[in-house]
Design a protein around this motif. Structure first.
Motif, mmCIF file in Angstrom:
data_model
loop_
_atom_site.group_PDB
_atom_site.id
_atom_site.type_symbol
_atom_site.label_atom_id
_atom_site.label_comp_id
_atom_site.label_asym_id
_atom_site.label_seq_id
_atom_site.Cartn_x
_atom_site.Cartn_y
_atom_site.Cartn_z
ATOM 1 N N THR A 16 0.897 -1.145 0.015
ATOM 2 C CA THR A 16 -0.105 -0.332 -0.051
ATOM 3 C C THR A 16 0.850 1.328 -0.103
ATOM 4 O O THR A 16 1.934 1.306 0.607
ATOM 5 C CB THR A 16 -0.860 -0.005 1.096
ATOM 6 O OG1 THR A 16 -0.196 0.017 2.498
ATOM 7 C CG2 THR A 16 -2.014 -1.059 1.179
ATOM 8 N N ALA A 18 0.790 5.699 0.465
ATOM 9 C CA ALA A 18 -0.080 6.571 0.776
ATOM 10 C C ALA A 18 -0.841 7.477 -0.374
ATOM 11 O O ALA A 18 -0.323 7.930 -1.180
ATOM 12 C CB ALA A 18 0.511 7.919 1.502
ATOM 13 N N CYS A 19 -2.369 7.678 -0.233
ATOM 14 C CA CYS A 19 -3.018 8.121 -1.236
ATOM 15 C C CYS A 19 -2.602 9.623 -1.494
ATOM 16 O O CYS A 19 -2.598 10.479 -0.265
ATOM 17 C CB CYS A 19 -4.286 8.190 -0.992
ATOM 18 S SG CYS A 19 -5.735 8.847 -2.017
ATOM 19 N N CYS A 22 -5.800 11.977 -0.066
ATOM 20 C CA CYS A 22 -6.380 12.069 1.159
ATOM 21 C C CYS A 22 -5.388 11.324 2.378
ATOM 22 O O CYS A 22 -5.480 11.448 3.663
ATOM 23 C CB CYS A 22 -7.731 10.787 1.515
ATOM 24 S SG CYS A 22 -7.460 9.386 1.033
ATOM 25 N N GLY A 23 -4.252 10.897 1.730
ATOM 26 C CA GLY A 23 -3.271 10.416 2.560
ATOM 27 C C GLY A 23 -3.365 8.906 3.107
ATOM 28 O O GLY A 23 -2.743 8.551 3.754
ATOM 29 N N GLY A 24 -4.549 8.510 2.826
ATOM 30 C CA GLY A 24 -4.932 7.105 3.435
ATOM 31 C C GLY A 24 -4.286 6.087 2.672
ATOM 32 O O GLY A 24 -3.783 6.378 1.832
ATOM 33 N N PRO A 25 -4.241 4.884 3.310
ATOM 34 C CA PRO A 25 -3.721 3.709 2.603
ATOM 35 C C PRO A 25 -4.228 3.326 1.213
ATOM 36 O O PRO A 25 -5.452 3.062 1.069
ATOM 37 C CB PRO A 25 -3.721 2.578 3.527
ATOM 38 C CG PRO A 25 -5.031 2.895 4.420
ATOM 39 C CD PRO A 25 -4.892 4.566 4.388
ATOM 40 N N CYS A 38 -6.385 5.870 -3.611
ATOM 41 C CA CYS A 38 -7.184 4.779 -3.292
ATOM 42 C C CYS A 38 -8.432 4.674 -3.390
ATOM 43 O O CYS A 38 -9.117 3.541 -3.380
ATOM 44 C CB CYS A 38 -7.222 5.221 -1.522
ATOM 45 S SG CYS A 38 -8.319 6.706 -1.195
ATOM 46 N N CYS A 42 -10.919 9.947 -5.127
ATOM 47 C CA CYS A 42 -9.401 10.545 -4.872
ATOM 48 C C CYS A 42 -8.749 11.076 -6.072
ATOM 49 O O CYS A 42 -8.198 12.188 -6.265
ATOM 50 C CB CYS A 42 -8.636 9.797 -4.078
ATOM 51 S SG CYS A 42 -8.953 9.908 -2.236
#
Ligand SMILES: [Zn+2]
Length: 73
Positions: A16, A18-19, A22-25, A38, A42
């Motif tokens: 994974t 970092a998006c 949004c910085g999410g996985p 992600c 996004c």
């Protein structure tokens, strides 16, 4: 007889990243067509961000044109 091989990450853990939006996985695998994002949302947000910025350039120009109040000191 048991020679310890090179440590390998568990196959159950997908790679994974970092998006960027949004910085999410974000799953970084062929199954994720939106990678490195992600999700489609996004990716659209990111694309829309720079697209809006391109539109903002001529928009600002016309805005300043109709605003003689913007005199540089
Ligand atoms: Zn995201």
């Amino acid at each position: 007889m048991t020679t310890p091989a090179a440590p390998q990450p568990p196959a159950s853990t997908p790679p994974t990243v970092a998006c960027p939006t949004c910085g999410g996985p974000a799953l970084f695998a062929p199954s994720n067509r939106w990678r490195p994002f992600c999700s489609e949302r996004c990716k659209r947000i990111d694309l829309g961000a720079w697209a809006a910025e391109e539109f903002r350039v001529p928009s600002r120009e016309s805005e300043a044109d109709s605003a003689p109040d913007s005199q540089d000191a």
